[in-house]
Enzyme design. Structure first.
Site, mmCIF file in Angstrom:
data_model
loop_
_atom_site.group_PDB
_atom_site.id
_atom_site.type_symbol
_atom_site.label_atom_id
_atom_site.label_comp_id
_atom_site.label_asym_id
_atom_site.label_seq_id
_atom_site.Cartn_x
_atom_site.Cartn_y
_atom_site.Cartn_z
ATOM 1 N N ALA A 117 194.469 -24.228 4.847
ATOM 2 C CA ALA A 117 195.443 -25.421 3.774
ATOM 3 C C ALA A 117 196.053 -24.914 1.947
ATOM 4 O O ALA A 117 196.389 -25.445 2.522
ATOM 5 C CB ALA A 117 194.475 -27.152 4.027
ATOM 6 N N THR A 118 194.508 -24.241 1.922
ATOM 7 C CA THR A 118 195.335 -24.127 -0.118
ATOM 8 C C THR A 118 196.736 -23.152 0.222
ATOM 9 O O THR A 118 197.426 -23.730 -0.808
ATOM 10 C CB THR A 118 194.148 -23.077 -0.937
ATOM 11 O OG1 THR A 118 193.273 -23.841 -0.418
ATOM 12 C CG2 THR A 118 194.437 -22.153 -2.123
ATOM 13 N N HIS A 123 189.643 -23.719 9.682
ATOM 14 C CA HIS A 123 187.762 -24.131 9.327
ATOM 15 C C HIS A 123 186.762 -25.337 9.266
ATOM 16 O O HIS A 123 185.877 -25.519 9.459
ATOM 17 C CB HIS A 123 187.302 -22.954 8.225
ATOM 18 C CG HIS A 123 187.450 -23.720 7.451
ATOM 19 N ND1 HIS A 123 186.463 -24.309 6.294
ATOM 20 C CD2 HIS A 123 188.893 -23.128 6.151
ATOM 21 C CE1 HIS A 123 186.702 -23.871 5.304
ATOM 22 N NE2 HIS A 123 187.842 -24.270 5.278
ATOM 23 N N CYS A 174 184.360 -27.396 -3.257
ATOM 24 C CA CYS A 174 185.704 -26.709 -4.376
ATOM 25 C C CYS A 174 184.449 -26.855 -5.523
ATOM 26 O O CYS A 174 184.755 -26.525 -6.348
ATOM 27 C CB CYS A 174 186.618 -26.658 -3.812
ATOM 28 S SG CYS A 174 187.188 -26.898 -1.859
ATOM 29 N N GLN A 234 191.581 -31.994 6.425
ATOM 30 C CA GLN A 234 190.922 -32.799 7.076
ATOM 31 C C GLN A 234 190.702 -34.231 8.656
ATOM 32 O O GLN A 234 190.264 -34.783 8.783
ATOM 33 C CB GLN A 234 190.093 -33.588 6.235
ATOM 34 C CG GLN A 234 189.253 -33.356 5.145
ATOM 35 C CD GLN A 234 187.550 -32.441 5.419
ATOM 36 O OE1 GLN A 234 186.876 -33.027 5.997
ATOM 37 N NE2 GLN A 234 187.470 -31.463 4.452
HETATM 38 C C1 LIG Z 1 189.011 -27.975 2.898
HETATM 39 C C2 LIG Z 1 190.546 -28.628 2.158
HETATM 40 C C3 LIG Z 1 191.822 -27.193 2.035
HETATM 41 C C4 LIG Z 1 191.566 -26.266 1.755
HETATM 42 O O1 LIG Z 1 191.367 -25.449 3.072
HETATM 43 P P1 LIG Z 1 191.089 -23.861 2.881
HETATM 44 O O2 LIG Z 1 191.948 -23.945 4.393
HETATM 45 O O3 LIG Z 1 190.322 -23.852 2.901
HETATM 46 O O4 LIG Z 1 191.920 -23.136 2.022
HETATM 47 C C5 LIG Z 1 192.966 -28.311 1.379
HETATM 48 N N1 LIG Z 1 192.279 -30.208 1.403
HETATM 49 C C6 LIG Z 1 191.437 -30.291 2.143
HETATM 50 C C7 LIG Z 1 191.348 -31.725 2.075
HETATM 51 C C8 LIG Z 1 190.414 -29.696 2.672
HETATM 52 O O5 LIG Z 1 189.097 -30.996 3.222
#
Ligand SMILES: *Cc1c(COP(=O)(O)O)cnc(C)c1O
Length: 396
Positions: free
Chosen positions: A75-76, A206, A338, A184
């Protein structure tokens, strides 16, 4: 020694064993290890078929069309592609972005970087429960607004935003595309990309019992259910190379990762309603147990939130001491995984109007598929003992 009770599912989840098994089939010489972009032989074709099957699974789980799915590393990366990609593509139309103070860092940091590069960003403040009113978005839109980025489910307090209402505000504006960080959401609340009317949406495997290191960005296309039409929103790519993913994300598609995400999303969407009922009941059991301590505050709203999350502030204790006191028996975090390394009070709780002291003495409990009633009762005991002892020591 047994491991501590895991109540940090909002940071990451274990991989579902069925997902792990499917991933293994894509790795070794007996399996589909081929490069999905190799068009000249059956190894490539077989891998490509698995990738397309996974694309269809992800799309079906979130109300999208397969052609709208762009694989990323998580998601990043999806958030970065959406925000930088739209900002760069539409830079001649305007350089104003609207987002909120309670977004994940993977949205806030790209926005801060765009500010350094000359864009203007408006950061909306939610109400005391963490809710952004669509009217706030409407009031923030300007003629030069090119992008609005509002998350679906908040990772610290679990509040669910009314994305459909925000999307209709953006649609009326004309020039403002809507990006939604939905990392989420899958398996926790209903996601309907087409129904919401969103332009761009980010996902991560994940957080939904899939592997780390894979995610997707949905990029909406015209043409309704067929979804085969031209893109409704354009992006400038961040990565250049082999032209994979319609040239939006160059790089060899990792078959095992996307196969894992596809199956994980399918399973999570199918299990959502039954898990919501059982985990919601466990969450209330946890809250009722903690409430007996007195001087506790539930952050976010019980009605507009996902059932898997409980965020509680404890009066009269220091956050770091509280985490240290439960350490070894309970795996939880103070805020998001994070930012907890920075040991700052949660900026999300600060945005809700909580004072610095209360924002620091907070625990986030993330419940998941493997959480049992016994886990909840252990958590209540461990936290009750820790808070009582810390309060006694400080004379509170
Ligand atoms: C975990 C998370 C991310 C980052 O996702 P990754 O796949 O770990 O890069 C971004 N936004 C939200 C709301 C998250 O919970």
């Amino acid at each position: 020694m047994s491991r501590p009770v895991y109540l940090d599912y909002a940071s990451t989840t274990p991989v579902d064993p069925r997902v792990a098994a499917a991933m293994l089939q894509c790795l070794t010489v007996e399996g589909e290890f081929g490069n999905p972009a190799s068009a000249s032989h059956d190894y490539g074709h077989a891998a490509a078929a698995l990738v397309e099957n996974a694309r269809a699974q992800v799309a079906a789980s979130v109300g999208a069309q397969p052609q709208e799915v762009v694989w990323t590393s998580g998601a990043t990366e999806a958030n970065n592609l959406a925000i930088f990609g739209a900002a760069e593509y539409y830079r001649e139309s305007g350089r104003h972005i609207v987002t909120s103070r309670t977004e994940h860092k993977a949205v806030l940091d790209p926005c801060r970087e765009l500010e350094r590069r000359g864009w203007r960003v408006t950061y909306l403040t939610p109400d005391g429960d963490g809710v952004i009113d669509a009217a706030q978005v409407a009031a923030a839109l300007r003629p030069d607004t090119v992008l609005v980025s509002i998350m679906h489910v908040n990772n610290e307090i679990g509040v669910i935003q009314d994305i459909a209402a925000i999307a209709s505000i953006c649609a009326n504006h004309g020039g403002a595309r809507l990006h939604v960080d939905a990392a989420q959401s899958v398996g926790k609340c209903a996601v309907d990309f087409a129904g919401f009317g969103v332009d761009l949406m980010s996902f991560s495997a994940h957080k939904a019992y899939g592997p780390k290191g894979v995610g997707a960005l949905l990029v909406s296309r015209r043409g309704g259910d067929a979804g085969g039409g031209a893109p409704r929103v354009h992006l400038r790519a961040l990565l250049f190379g082999g032209g994979q993913e319609r040239a939006l994300r160059a790089g060899t598609v990792p078959t095992h990762q996307v196969v894992g995400m596809g199956l994980a999303f399918e399973l999570a969407a199918a299990a959502r309603e039954s898990e919501a009922a059982s985990l919601g009941a466990l969450r209330e059991r946890l809250w009722q147990g903690l409430e007996l301590l007195g001087g506790v505050l539930r952050n976010g709203t019980a009605t507009h939130s996902v059932p898997q999350l409980l965020n509680v502030s404890f009066e009269g204790v220091e956050g770091e001491s509280l985490l240290a006191a439960v350490h070894g028996r309970l795996a939880v975090s103070a805020g998001s995984a994070c930012t907890s390394a920075l040991q700052e009070p949660s900026y999300v709780l600060r945005a809700l109007g909580r004072g610095e002291v209360l924002s620091e003495s907070t625990l986030r409990f993330g419940l998941g598929r493997n959480t049992s009633e016994q886990d909840i009762d252990t958590a209540i005991t461990v936290v009750t003992q820790a808070v009582s002892r810390l309060r006694r020591i400080s004379g509170a």
